[in-house]
Structures are given as C-alpha cells and as structure tokens.
Motif scaffolding. Structure first.
Motif, PDB file in Angstrom:
ATOM      1  N   ALA A   1       0.854 -56.021   1.333  1.00 18.65           N
ATOM      2  CA  ALA A   1       0.414 -54.804   0.662  1.00 18.65           C
ATOM      3  C   ALA A   1       1.172 -53.621   1.235  1.00 18.65           C
ATOM      4  O   ALA A   1       1.243 -53.466   2.447  1.00 18.65           O
ATOM      5  N   ASP A   2       1.735 -52.796   0.361  1.00 23.93           N
ATOM      6  CA  ASP A   2       2.419 -51.621   0.881  1.00 23.93           C
ATOM      7  C   ASP A   2       1.420 -50.487   1.066  1.00 23.93           C
ATOM      8  O   ASP A   2       0.218 -50.667   0.881  1.00 23.93           O
ATOM      9  N   GLY A   3       1.897 -49.353   1.430  1.00 22.68           N
ATOM     10  CA  GLY A   3       1.054 -48.237   1.833  1.00 22.68           C
ATOM     11  C   GLY A   3      -0.016 -47.768   0.863  1.00 22.68           C
ATOM     12  O   GLY A   3      -1.017 -47.183   1.270  1.00 22.68           O
ATOM     13  N   ASP A   4       0.152 -48.023  -0.432  1.00 20.19           N
ATOM     14  CA  ASP A   4      -0.852 -47.567  -1.390  1.00 20.19           C
ATOM     15  C   ASP A   4      -2.041 -48.513  -1.471  1.00 20.19           C
ATOM     16  O   ASP A   4      -3.131 -48.125  -1.842  1.00 20.19           O
ATOM     17  N   ALA A   5      -1.786 -49.794  -1.165  1.00 22.11           N
ATOM     18  CA  ALA A   5      -2.761 -50.825  -1.519  1.00 22.11           C
ATOM     19  C   ALA A   5      -3.733 -51.131  -0.390  1.00 22.11           C
ATOM     20  O   ALA A   5      -3.431 -50.980   0.787  1.00 22.11           O
TER      21      ALA A   5
ATOM     22  N   MET B   1       3.929 -44.731   8.000  1.00 23.85           N
ATOM     23  CA  MET B   1       2.495 -45.046   8.077  1.00 23.85           C
ATOM     24  C   MET B   1       1.815 -44.686   6.756  1.00 23.85           C
ATOM     25  O   MET B   1       2.026 -43.596   6.229  1.00 23.85           O
ATOM     26  N   PRO B   2       1.034 -45.585   6.204  1.00 19.78           N
ATOM     27  CA  PRO B   2       0.399 -45.281   4.912  1.00 19.78           C
ATOM     28  C   PRO B   2      -0.639 -44.167   5.040  1.00 19.78           C
ATOM     29  O   PRO B   2      -1.188 -43.937   6.112  1.00 19.78           O
ATOM     30  N   GLU B   3      -0.863 -43.558   3.927  1.00 19.26           N
ATOM     31  CA  GLU B   3      -1.859 -42.487   3.893  1.00 19.26           C
ATOM     32  C   GLU B   3      -3.250 -43.102   4.071  1.00 19.26           C
ATOM     33  O   GLU B   3      -3.606 -44.053   3.382  1.00 19.26           O
ATOM     34  N   PRO B   4      -4.026 -42.573   5.035  1.00 16.79           N
ATOM     35  CA  PRO B   4      -5.333 -43.199   5.259  1.00 16.79           C
ATOM     36  C   PRO B   4      -6.287 -42.967   4.090  1.00 16.79           C
ATOM     37  O   PRO B   4      -6.096 -42.037   3.308  1.00 16.79           O
ATOM     38  N   LEU B   5      -7.299 -43.816   4.023  1.00 16.94           N
ATOM     39  CA  LEU B   5      -8.318 -43.628   2.987  1.00 16.94           C
ATOM     40  C   LEU B   5      -9.079 -42.342   3.290  1.00 16.94           C
ATOM     41  O   LEU B   5      -9.263 -41.985   4.447  1.00 16.94           O
TER      42      LEU B   5
ATOM     43  N   LEU C   1       5.690 -65.547   5.284  1.00 18.78           N
ATOM     44  CA  LEU C   1       7.089 -65.179   5.083  1.00 18.78           C
ATOM     45  C   LEU C   1       7.342 -63.959   5.946  1.00 18.78           C
ATOM     46  O   LEU C   1       7.093 -62.829   5.549  1.00 18.78           O
ATOM     47  N   THR C   2       7.848 -64.184   7.144  1.00 17.93           N
ATOM     48  CA  THR C   2       7.850 -63.094   8.117  1.00 17.93           C
ATOM     49  C   THR C   2       9.002 -62.111   7.938  1.00 17.93           C
ATOM     50  O   THR C   2       9.094 -61.129   8.647  1.00 17.93           O
ATOM     51  N   ALA C   3       9.876 -62.407   6.962  1.00 18.34           N
ATOM     52  CA  ALA C   3      11.008 -61.502   6.774  1.00 18.34           C
ATOM     53  C   ALA C   3      10.549 -60.130   6.273  1.00 18.34           C
ATOM     54  O   ALA C   3      11.226 -59.137   6.461  1.00 18.34           O
ATOM     55  N   TYR C   4       9.411 -60.085   5.620  1.00 11.94           N
ATOM     56  CA  TYR C   4       8.916 -58.808   5.097  1.00 11.94           C
ATOM     57  C   TYR C   4       7.744 -58.302   5.922  1.00 11.94           C
ATOM     58  O   TYR C   4       6.854 -59.071   6.286  1.00 11.94           O
ATOM     59  N   ARG C   5       7.732 -57.022   6.191  1.00 14.39           N
ATOM     60  CA  ARG C   5       6.605 -56.409   6.898  1.00 14.39           C
ATOM     61  C   ARG C   5       6.183 -55.165   6.127  1.00 14.39           C
ATOM     62  O   ARG C   5       7.016 -54.334   5.784  1.00 14.39           O
ATOM     63  N   MET C   6       4.913 -55.068   5.827  1.00 16.15           N
ATOM     64  CA  MET C   6       4.377 -53.868   5.170  1.00 16.15           C
ATOM     65  C   MET C   6       2.968 -53.654   5.694  1.00 16.15           C
ATOM     66  O   MET C   6       2.220 -54.615   5.846  1.00 16.15           O
ATOM     67  N   THR C   7       2.630 -52.399   5.926  1.00 13.22           N
ATOM     68  CA  THR C   7       1.290 -52.133   6.437  1.00 13.22           C
ATOM     69  C   THR C   7       0.389 -51.693   5.293  1.00 13.22           C
ATOM     70  O   THR C   7       0.721 -50.758   4.565  1.00 13.22           O
ATOM     71  N   PRO C   8      -0.742 -52.365   5.114  1.00 14.37           N
ATOM     72  CA  PRO C   8      -1.664 -51.921   4.060  1.00 14.37           C
ATOM     73  C   PRO C   8      -2.379 -50.637   4.468  1.00 14.37           C
ATOM     74  O   PRO C   8      -2.394 -50.273   5.641  1.00 14.37           O
ATOM     75  N   ARG C   9      -2.993 -50.016   3.481  1.00 12.10           N
ATOM     76  CA  ARG C   9      -3.688 -48.759   3.737  1.00 12.10           C
ATOM     77  C   ARG C   9      -5.006 -49.036   4.467  1.00 12.10           C
ATOM     78  O   ARG C   9      -5.432 -48.258   5.305  1.00 12.10           O
ATOM     79  N   ALA C  10      -5.601 -50.140   4.126  1.00 14.74           N
ATOM     80  CA  ALA C  10      -6.846 -50.549   4.774  1.00 14.74           C
ATOM     81  C   ALA C  10      -7.083 -52.006   4.426  1.00 14.74           C
ATOM     82  O   ALA C  10      -6.454 -52.546   3.517  1.00 14.74           O
ATOM     83  N   VAL C  11      -7.974 -52.637   5.168  1.00 15.16           N
ATOM     84  CA  VAL C  11      -8.375 -54.011   4.864  1.00 15.16           C
ATOM     85  C   VAL C  11      -9.893 -54.029   4.740  1.00 15.16           C
ATOM     86  O   VAL C  11     -10.596 -53.484   5.602  1.00 15.16           O
TER      87      VAL C  11
ATOM     88  N   ASP D   1      -7.784 -48.871  11.419  1.00 13.15           N
ATOM     89  CA  ASP D   1      -7.011 -48.518  12.620  1.00 13.15           C
ATOM     90  C   ASP D   1      -5.620 -49.139  12.553  1.00 13.15           C
ATOM     91  O   ASP D   1      -5.486 -50.327  12.260  1.00 13.15           O
ATOM     92  N   ALA D   2      -4.629 -48.326  12.891  1.00 14.19           N
ATOM     93  CA  ALA D   2      -3.242 -48.772  12.772  1.00 14.19           C
ATOM     94  C   ALA D   2      -2.986 -50.061  13.545  1.00 14.19           C
ATOM     95  O   ALA D   2      -2.336 -50.979  13.051  1.00 14.19           O
ATOM     96  N   ASP D   3      -3.522 -50.150  14.765  1.00 13.60           N
ATOM     97  CA  ASP D   3      -3.215 -51.342  15.570  1.00 13.60           C
ATOM     98  C   ASP D   3      -3.859 -52.598  14.973  1.00 13.60           C
ATOM     99  O   ASP D   3      -3.290 -53.679  15.024  1.00 13.60           O
ATOM    100  N   ARG D   4      -5.028 -52.434  14.387  1.00 16.37           N
ATOM    101  CA  ARG D   4      -5.668 -53.611  13.786  1.00 16.37           C
ATOM    102  C   ARG D   4      -5.019 -53.980  12.442  1.00 16.37           C
ATOM    103  O   ARG D   4      -5.022 -55.136  12.037  1.00 16.37           O
TER     104      ARG D   4
END
Lengths: 486, 437
Positions: free
Chosen positions: A85-89, A1-5, A37-47, A25-28
C-alpha cells in the motif's frame, strides 16, 4: 512519509476495532512496507486489524466515506507485491481473524475466518481423517484469505487442483461496506459463478471475511520417489513418459543443477549429488494397494529416461527427507544470493524442455544465474534469478531477462503467472497474454464490484491506454512509483 | 421467409437460416424463434450478434437444441443462434492433456477422438452424449462424476466468447495453473448464453483409468437407500461417484422397484479391489451386482439419460448428510402427478453433493394445476432455502416454470449479476431473464 490519518478518522476506526488495532506509528508500519516480494517497499498510511465481518464492514464503510483506498492483507507472504500500500492507502489486515467458525467432518466442510493459516486448517481437520488439499509452499505461514485472493496452487495441485476447486462459499465485504454471500455448499443458486470470479481477484473486488471450503479424506497411503539425472532434459522426458502412461501422480517436482548446488551448500543440505543436473520428486497417493505398482512404473520410466539413481521413500521420515531439497530450495538460494526474483510462468507440459533451454540461454545472454525449481507435472516454472540489487546494471538485466522469460512462456501457449498472481509486479506484462478487449472487460468487471476503483488500486491491471480527450489519473501505486530499495 | 429471417439470410446465406415450421424443433421453453441461424465460424457469430444488438433482436444461443426447454422461459426470442455447424476439434495435444474444440462439437465425437489416446473428458452431465460441448458449458450442470471431478468449470481451461455486441474475447488459456488477471472464464460456465456465444473451448482431459467398476447395492425403502448412499460417500476413499437411484416412487399398484445405490470406482486394478472391499464392508452387505468396464459405464450412461422423457425435472439440495430428509420431502410432491394414471416420479441423487433430481414423467393437469404446483414448490423452496439448500426447476411445462420460477432469488449478489451482464451484453439482447434475478 505518508500523510497521517486525521485524528477524527483514527478515532472512528478505533471506535470500531479498539485502540490497539489501528496502527499509525511509523516504526510499527515498517512491518507492512513489503510482502514476499521484497524488491518493493511502500509504507501504508495506517493499518487496521478488524476481528469480524461486522468490523470489516464498518471499517470499510468509514474508509469509503472518506474516499481512502484500501489494501487487504493476510500474512504478507505473497510474491507479487499484491499486499503493498502506498501513502494514500490504508491496509486492512486479517491477522486477528483466525477463528474456525465451523468444522463439519461428516459433510467434509469447514468455515473459517480469512486470517487462519493454511496449515492450521489441516491440523484441525486431521483428527477426523480429513485435510485441506491446496498446499502452497508457504502453507505454514500464508493465510486462507490470501489463498483466496491469489487462487493459490502448490505442489499437489497436479492431481487435486487449485484453491478455486475447494472454495464452496464466501462472505465478502465490498469497498462500500456491503456484506454479500456468494455460493454455499449444499445449494445450487444458479446465476453467474461469482464465487469462482472472486477467487483469484487479488483483493481488488472486496475482502473475503468468511470462507467455506471442502476438505478431502486423507489418502490411505503415500509413496515418494526421487530420481537423479545428469541432464535436465532427461528429467523432463521422464515426466512426459510418466504422464503419457496415464499415471496421475499427486506431485511431480523438479529442481535443477544450480538449485541442487545451492541446497547442498546451505544448512538445508539434503544429500543430493552436487554434479547432478536435475532431481525429480514423484509422489503418488491413494489406496495403498495401488501405489506400489504406480511407483514401480514411474521408477522404470525414470531409469529409461536416463536417471542415474532412483530412491524411494516408504516411511514418513524418508519421505520428508526426499522432499527436503525441494521444499527448502528457496531458503537455500536466499543464502547464496543477496536478492532473488522468482518467476512463475506456466507452459504446456510438452514444452518444458524447450522452455528450460530458452531460459538457460536468456540467463547466459544477460550473464545472470538462473536456478529452476518447478511443478513439472503442470508446467508451472519457477525460474529464480539470483542478483544483487545494489548493482544497478545487474538489476536492469534482471528486468530484461524477466520480461523475456515471460514472453517465452506466452509464446509456447502458456501464461505469465501460474500461482503467484499479478499484483504490482506483473501488471506491466499483462498485455503479453491478454489483448486490449480482454483487459477492458476485466476493467469493467472490476468496476462492477468496485466502481470507484479504491479497492487494492494499481494492482493486476495495467493502466488503461491514454485517450486524447481524457487525462487518466495515475493509479496510486505503480511499480514505477514504487521505491525499489537499494 | 419472414423479414428478420430474410435480413439474416442476406448477411449469411439462405442455407444458414430457417424459420416458420422448420424452426419448430428449436422452440425455447415453448417459444418459437422468428429465425434459427447456423453460423459457420466465429466471424459470422460476431456479425449476427452485432446486427442483433443494433436491431434489438433477442437472441438465445444453442447447440443441437437439447437444452432449449430448460431454465427460466425467456420473455421473447427473436433469433436462435445454433453453434451446430461450428464443430471442429481444432487442436488435441495428448501429451499436454488438453483439447481445443469448437462449441458445436458433440460430446460423443469428442469422446471418440480422445479415447484413441487413452484420455477422456471426465464429465457426465445429464442429457447423455448427444449434447455439444458449448451447450454443456453454458448450462454448467454435471452428473454423478462431480463427486470426484467437479463441475464443467473445473475442467475448463479456456474459451472464446463472442459478446452480445460482437466482441471476440479469448478467456483463460490452455494450462491448468493460470492466475494472470481476473478469472472471467468462470463466468462463462453456467451463464446460459446470457453473456455471449461460446464458439470454442479448451478442456482439460484425464487418463482413462485402468478399471471402471460399478457396485450396485439394494435398499428397501428410498430413505434407507439414502442413508446407505450417504454412508458410502463418507468412506475415506476417493470414490468416483455414489448415486442413489429410486426408480418409481409414488407409483400406484405396489411392486415399485427397490432403490439402488450405484458406486463407481475408477482406479488401477489392485486399488479397485481394495476399494470394493472397503465399500462392501461399509455397506454391511455384498453388492447385488458388480459390473466392470463398458457395463459399468453403461449404468452411468443410463443415469445421464434419466431426464429423458420427463416432463418436469426438479433439483433439490441440502447438505449431503441430510439426503434422507431430502428424499422424504419428495412425498410432498404427490400433487404434481396423477398416481391413478400409474405415473410416479423417479429420483436420482449425488450422495457427495446432496443434490437430488426428481423426474416426473407426466404432470397432473387437473384444475388449477399451475396454481397448485406454485404453492407446493414455493413452500418447499422456502423451507429448503431456510436450511441453506435450494430448489431449481430444471425443466418443465413453460407455464409451470414461469409461475414457480426456475431459480430461487439471488439476494444482494443480483447487483453484481446485472453489472456483469451489462459488461458483456450492453444492448441486453441475450435474454438475461433466463437466469435468477
């Protein structure tokens, strides 16, 4: 889980765009962990979802002050992982920037916000007898801002050209929040074609917040024909003959046997004979009076090349039916295979038959099903590799086959991507098509717009070669660090 | 030979370098280069540029020298590097509709070669066919056909560029759809030689249309000619070009010829007939003349040559629907020529893009002519820019162009322009001052 803002940063961003439009929020955030391109999954830090150029500028100023990397995102339909976007972005999305800013039918111009959906522009222009020409297959979902980032194509760019031909002006915001105007119809500013450079820069130079595009008058007539072939090579020969005669169809599209069978087995069945090895769609548009002769000449080339059946469409309904198989091909393949990898190389048209043969050989050697759907007129291939990602061995064969297919495209004088972009997916293959000097020049130009390298980092360019006296920091998002879901 | 020319001829050969009186036809906006050098291949181009970067010699690339009087006058020119002798058509694939040609290939030679296969490069830039491919791309201007085929950059698939410090970059490729990486190729077209020397280009070709037809309509005054051109450009047809031609505005002695609107139709025979019907109906009159095939092409060849012999060429622009306003504004240019002497100006406008070219054959040299031109053009430029338009001094007496400035200002984009130039030309030898700052 990325570091929250931090709360402070979150509050500053909310102060600009409003509380509802900073998503943490993580779920959103899950909705943003992937693109087309669904082969890659990365959670952004925020949107963050701003509403105007001014808000984008203020959001980027804040993020750049805090050295937070930024990933621009439109509708997320891209096929190269460019919006991941990975966890930093932090993702800065254009979903709320959907306004038509100005429609000037007399000058055939529109100025829109980047979140406007491609097809909506044509809908707005239609009452004036105008339309927006670039028509990527995802046009009912993809945004014009995303089209700018990718320099999108589509079936009709054989005659009409790609996005860059239609963009006449942009307002862009750079990573540090600076607002810059590029181009503008009705003026000749001289100087470098920064507008042309920005189109296709995959969000690595900045965010386009206002887009001025040229519209075209709707052609008076459209005629479509469909030819069915027993051999893929024969369809290729028909394409060569049609073009050699000096005809310029609006579109020339081929789907191959495996694709036909996938379409017919799906809910999108279009009535193609399942024992055929190719279906060729040829479309002409323009002045009605000239179309009949063009269609007849194309039809006779198809018959001479060995077509066993040629159907023509005169009404819009019939035309839609002929296009059905082509347009729904991707959806159909999604129904027969759990996973799909779409390649996007372009080759000189005369090499099509040779390259298709080599792709088929690669598929056989790696024991993979490859179904081809392609823009034959401009040599833009879309080999679809069908696979199951839970099968690790198959996944590795997919990887090897992809690399070989791209190498074949480059080998015959083509390129690794014609319209989907490099993104995260193909950056490793850039050295197949560009030498170290060219890649270095691209790096330098990126630095002109984004000196700190925080605008859509880790996309398009491969990592620079390591130098012995300098440790290069790894970009924040590489395919290797991406979590390939299983 | 002067020392610089001597050094260059040591590196290449005596036959490849000229200086002094021989260099006179190669003056850049009136400035004589110390030496003109004619490399015969890409390696020699790279060698000359590397050497120039080391020595700090300022270089201007050229083809046959047709465009050297255009653009902003450079501060200094040491070496004029002509691509004239790099002139092979290296690869032509009719089936793939592209051609790879070296920069020094003449537009005429290219046309001869491709027309054998029923194809053409669908561009008609000013200057006729005597120019070279490389120069056309470097300058980046287009003629009436831009209405349907766009600018040179839209037909450019690939190029080899030798940078200021002698790196050889292969940009783009040979296919129309190509998004592999940042589109550095776009920077080449219109770069006026400030990023490097173009040595080879790959251009997209089109099939020669079955019918080439030109319809000429006559207006009474220049402004109503502009209205007609504007209306015709708005017909819902893909017309190849709609050009307003005003042969002698401001000329003394009355009897100035009427303005003409030339419509070019490139279609199949049946479609051309239908287009002609729609265009005539929209014009509300039949054409005064209707030309077919070579005669139609000849009319537009004349449009290409309209700048020949003009001492001053301006490009004014606004949105296309404002063409008649733009034409009206040219009445402010009366101070720039001397009607008493019988000179006036000629106008030509691309109705689809709203670009109006003003050709003044003889600039008035009365007292303080440079100061007056600076005032008149400065005011006009500001009012056009305020309306989203522009004024470019395409060519003119160097003292006038220097004072007025060939281009408007770039604004914040200047920051990027400087960075881009530094990337391609770290030593700053490629006369960046020829472009807007």
């Amino acid at each position: 889980m990325p570091e929250p803002l931090t709360k402070e940063l979150r509050d500053r961003l909310r102060g600009v765009v409003g509380d509802a439009w900073v998503i943490v929020d993580a779920d959103r955030l899950l909705a943003y962990e992937s693109d087309g391109l669904t082969a890659y999954r990365m959670t952004p830090r925020a949107v963050v979802l701003p509403r105007s150029t001014d808000e984008v500028s203020r959001v980027l100023s804040i993020l750049s002050q805090e050295a937070v990397p930024v990933v621009p995102r439109g509708a997320g339909t891209g096929l190269s992982g460019g919006a991941l976007a990975d966890g930093d972005a932090v993702v800065v999305g254009t979903a709320r920037m959907t306004d038509m800013l100005a429609l000037d039918p007399a000058n055939r111009l529109a100025r829109v916000q980047p979140g406007m959906i491609n097809a909506h522009l044509t809908t707005a222009a239609e009452p004036f007898g105008l339309y927006y020409a670039p028509d990527p297959s995802s046009q009912s979902a993809c945004t014009l801002g995303g089209n700018i980032a990718e320099n999108s194509g589509g079936p009709h760019c054989l005659k009409y050209g790609v996005t860059s031909r239609y963009v006449t002006g942009l307002t862009v915001v750079t990573y540090d929040g600076k607002v810059v105007e590029l181009g503008g119809f009705g003026r000749e500013c001289g100087g470098y074609d920064l507008l042309g450079l920005f189109v296709g820069s995959e969000g690595c130079f900045g965010i386009a917040t206002e887009i001025e595009v040229r519209l075209l008058p709707k052609p008076e007539g459209v005629r479509t024909l469909l030819a069915i072939f027993d051999r893929l090579g024969d369809a290729g020969s028909a394409v060569t003959e049609i073009m050699a005669e000096g005809l310029l169809p609006a579109a020339l599209e081929i789907i191959d046997g495996p694709t036909i069978r996938a379409v017919e087995a799906s809910v999108f069945a279009a009535g193609f004979p399942t024992d055929a090895e190719a279906a060729l769609v040829v479309e002409f548009d323009g002045i009605e009076a000239g179309l009949v002769a063009d269609v007849e000449r194309a039809a006779s080339h198809c018959r001479e090349a060995g077509a066993r059946e040629v159907r023509t469409a005169d009404s819009p309904e019939e035309r839609l039916a002929l296009w059905q198989g082509r347009k729904k091909a991707f959806g159909a393949m999604g129904q027969i295979a759990s996973d799909l990898l779409v390649q996007d190389g372009t080759v000189p048209r005369s090499k099509l038959t040779e390259v298709l043969g080599r792709i088929s050989e690669i598929g056989a050697r790696y024991e993979l099903t490859i179904a081809n759907v392609f823009h034959a007129g401009d040599g833009n291939l879309h080999p679809n590799i069908l696979f199951d990602r839970s099968d690790a061995d198959e996944l590795s064969r997919v990887e090897l086959a992809s690399t070989e297919i791209m190498a074949v495209c480059v080998d015959v004088g083509g390129t690794i991507t014609g319209e989907h972009g490099v993104g995260l997916d193909k950056r490793r293959y850039m050295s197949l098509v560009h030498g170290p000097e060219e890649l270095e020049a691209m790096r330098s130009i990126k630095a002109v717009f984004d000196p700190r390298g925080r605008m859509n980092p880790g996309k398009v360019l491969p990592d620079p070669p390591a130098t012995p006296d300098q440790d290069q920091p790894a970009p924040s998002a590489t395919p290797d660090s991406a979590r390939v879901t299983s | 030979m002067n020392p610089l020319g001597g050094l260059l001829s040591e590196r290449l050969s005596k036959e490849q370098v000229i200086d002094g009186f021989d260099a006179k036809p190669w003056a850049v906006c009136g400035q004589l280069p110390q030496a003109v050098v004619f490399p015969e291949n890409e390696e020699q181009v790279a060698e000359i540029l590397s050497l120039s970067s080391e020595e700090g010699w300022h270089c201007v690339p050229g083809g046959r020298g047709s465009w050297l009087h255009g653009g902003q006058p450079p501060q200094r020119v040491d070496v004029l590097l002509s691509a004239e002798r790099i002139n092979d058509i290296t690869e032509y694939e009719p089936a793939d509709m592209f051609v790879v040609a070296q920069a020094g290939v003449g537009l005429k030679a290219l046309e001869r070669r491709t027309s054998e296969c029923g194809q053409w490069l669908a561009l008609d830039p000013p200057g006729g066919e005597r120019g070279t491919l490389g120069a056309m791309l470097a300058v980046g201007t287009a003629g009436p056909l831009q209405a349907s085929f766009g600018l040179p950059r839209d037909q450019l698939l690939g190029a080899t560029l030798v940078t200021g410090d002698g790196r050889v970059l292969a940009l783009g490729g040979r296919v129309v759809k190509n998004v592999a990486g940042f589109d550095l190729l776009k920077l080449v077209a219109g770069s006026w030689g400030t990023l490097g020397v173009i040595t080879s280009v790959t251009m997209r070709l089109h099939p020669i249309p079955a019918t080439d037809r030109c319809l000429l309509f006559k207006g009474v005054e220049a402004e109503d000619g502009a209205d007609l051109a504007c209306r015709l450009a708005q017909t819902p047809l893909a017309l190849a070009a709609v050009e307003l031609l005003v042969p002698g505005r401001g000329e003394s002695g009355g009897g100035a010829p009427s303005p003409l609107v030339a419509v070019r139709i490139l279609e199949s025979m049946d479609a051309a007939d239908e287009a002609e019907r729609v265009v005539s109906e929209c014009a509300g009159m039949p054409p005064v003349q209707r030309l077919e095939g070579e005669q139609s092409a000849a009319i537009f060849d004349n449009v290409r040559s309209m700048e020949d012999g003009a001492e001053l060429v301006l490009r004014l622009s606004l949105l296309p629907t404002r063409l008649s306003e733009l034409v009206e504004m040219t009445s402010r240019l009366g101070d720039l020529y001397d009607p008493e002497e019988g000179w006036g100006m000629r106008l030509a406008a691309h109705a689809h893009t709203g670009v109006l070219r003003v050709m003044i054959d003889k600039v008035s040299r009365s007292d303080d002519w440079v100061g007056r031109a600076k005032t008149v053009l400065g005011v006009l430029r500001r009012s056009l820019e305020a309306e989203g338009g522009s004024l470019v001094v395409s060519q003119g007496p160097p003292e006038l162009v220097g004072a007025v400035s060939a281009w408007g200002e770039l604004g914040p984009a200047a920051l990027f322009a400087a960075g881009i130039q530094a990337t391609f030309d770290p030593a700053g030898i490629l006369t960046r001052s020829r472009l807007p700052q």
